[in-house]
Design an enzyme around this catalytic site. Structure first.
Site, PDB file in Angstrom:
ATOM      1  N   HIS A 102       0.849  -1.196   0.000  1.00  0.00           N
ATOM      2  CA  HIS A 102       0.000   0.000   0.000  1.00  0.00           C
ATOM      3  C   HIS A 102       0.880   1.239   0.000  1.00  0.00           C
ATOM      4  CE1 HIS A 102       0.780  -1.384   4.094  1.00  0.00           C
ATOM      5  NE2 HIS A 102       0.901  -0.112   4.400  1.00  0.00           N
ATOM      6  N   HIS A 104       0.932   5.255   1.305  1.00  0.00           N
ATOM      7  CA  HIS A 104       0.312   6.256   2.173  1.00  0.00           C
ATOM      8  C   HIS A 104       0.297   7.610   1.470  1.00  0.00           C
ATOM      9  CE1 HIS A 104       0.748   3.876   6.004  1.00  0.00           C
ATOM     10  NE2 HIS A 104       1.717   3.301   5.298  1.00  0.00           N
TER      11      HIS A 104
END
Ligand code: 5GP
Length: 138
Positions: A102, A104
């Site tokens: 992922h 941020h």
């Protein structure tokens, strides 16, 4: 370490766990970080079972980068902050705590420190309102 299908982001992608979604396309998904380090802390994930950048296909890496650009622009406008930090952690030694890759998206402004990483759960009404504002800025 083998990819674990039961990690929380895999569950979010399968619709088995809730989230405040801000964006989705064929290859990527974006949603609010539930323990944000600042207001409007957002995450972008590829729809690909990879723990980290090294396991990700180039096709999905490119798709994630494109979605990060799109969503980061919306987060910047929605938050009205002058800076945006983009971070992507690979491995627990780098601080990674969820093992589905992922990125941020963290709006920043001078003098405002980040809260602790992945510690305090945000108010869900606040997250919902922030997600709506980001969606309006997409
Ligand atoms: P990492 O430490 O792996 O780079 O980041 C994981 C991020 O996921 C943290 O910022 C943490 O707050 C967030 N997070 C952990 N569990 C959940 C969850 O169940 N839902 C959402 N939306 N975010 C989560």
């Amino acid at each position: 370490m083998a990819y674990d299908d039961n990690n929380i982001f895999a569950k979010i992608l399968r619709g088995e766990a809730p989230c405040f979604k801000v964006y989705e396309d064929e290859k990527t998904f974006a949603f609010m970080d539930v323990m944000p380090q600042v207001d409007m802390h957002t995450l972008v994930i590829p729809k690909f079972p990879a723990e980290n950048l090294f396991d990700l296909s180039p096709e999905y890496a490119a798709a994630m980068a494109t979605t990060v650009q799109t969503v980061a622009r919306a987060v910047k406008n929605a938050s009205d902050k002058p800076g945006v930090m983009i971070a992507q952690l690979n491995g627990s030694e780098a601080g990674q705590t969820v093992f589905h890759i992922h990125t941020h998206i963290i709006p920043r402004e001078g003098g405002i420190d980040l809260k602790f990483h992945a510690r305090d759960l945000a108010d869900f009404k606040l997250l919902e309102a922030q997600a709506e504002k980001i969606i309006q800025n997409l």
